[in-house]
Design an enzyme around this catalytic site. Sequence first.
Site, short mmCIF file in Angstrom:
data_model
loop_
_atom_site.label_atom_id
_atom_site.label_comp_id
_atom_site.label_asym_id
_atom_site.label_seq_id
_atom_site.Cartn_x
_atom_site.Cartn_y
_atom_site.Cartn_z
N HIS A 83 -8.56 -7.04 -0.69
CA HIS A 83 -7.21 -7.16 -0.49
C HIS A 83 -6.03 -7.68 -1.94
O HIS A 83 -5.98 -8.75 -1.83
CB HIS A 83 -6.28 -7.14 0.50
N ASP A 107 -7.75 -2.18 -2.11
CA ASP A 107 -8.44 -3.34 -1.26
C ASP A 107 -9.88 -2.33 -2.00
O ASP A 107 -10.74 -1.21 -1.61
CB ASP A 107 -8.60 -2.30 -0.15
N HIS A 121 0.33 -1.28 -0.25
CA HIS A 121 -0.17 -0.44 0.11
C HIS A 121 1.24 1.12 0.16
O HIS A 121 0.67 2.19 -0.74
CB HIS A 121 -0.89 0.18 1.33
N GLU A 149 -7.81 -12.11 3.65
CA GLU A 149 -8.22 -10.69 2.61
C GLU A 149 -9.26 -10.96 2.36
O GLU A 149 -8.09 -10.37 0.65
CB GLU A 149 -7.93 -9.38 3.11
#
Length: 240
Positions: A221, A161, A154, A218
């Site tokens: 992501h 996301d 990130h 996740e």
Amino acid sequence: MTNRICFFLLLVLISSCKDKPSEEKKPDQVFEEPMETFDSVPLEKPEPQKTFLTFEGLADTTFVRLADFSDGFAYDLRYATENNFLKEKVYDCAECYTRVKTAKALIAANSDFHDQGVRIKFFDCYRPNSVQYKMWEIVSNPQYVANPDKGSIHNKGGAVDITLETLEGEELDMGTDFDFFGKRAYHDMTDLPQNILDNRKLLKETMEQHGFWSIRTEWWHYNLSAGSNDKVADFKWECD
């Protein structure tokens, strides 16, 4: 004398009996039908077509604001609000920036999604490393927040996301909310309704076709493979 008088009277009588000149006839009056009038209605001016920037001349590592290059996405940038697992706002304002190469891949993936009646909705994009430190101060747990000393993708502008929503703005059911930390958010969790599994599969397979890879825990992501070697950055965008 009497005969002269009688003759004169006869002449007068004959003269008075002649037709009087008839009055000149006026032509019949013509009444034109009044033209129907309408209130003037101003023509609606078409909205000016929005123009977008192009990537021409930009290096793949340049940071760009995604909305300047496409209006095909939706946004719910949670860390610019208190609606996140931190329960705190850590961005000064909501913007989605990525590196150019990430933006190109996202636009290409979103084009495929549009063909299927859905679009990408962003929860988070590039995250300045200084924001990563803020998050680490609030939750110093590497299971939930990457250690800012090392940084995350990130912080490199190569991770996003995301979820999917219809073109009318209805989110697809992915089984959990964003930033749900539990097994129900895992990609290998198959004990879920079929529609949820199908939605996750659509998201995952399409993103992978455009150079992204996911992490097991996740569903939201995605990292761009070509972005993992970039440097951690602390570029900050301006807020109005």
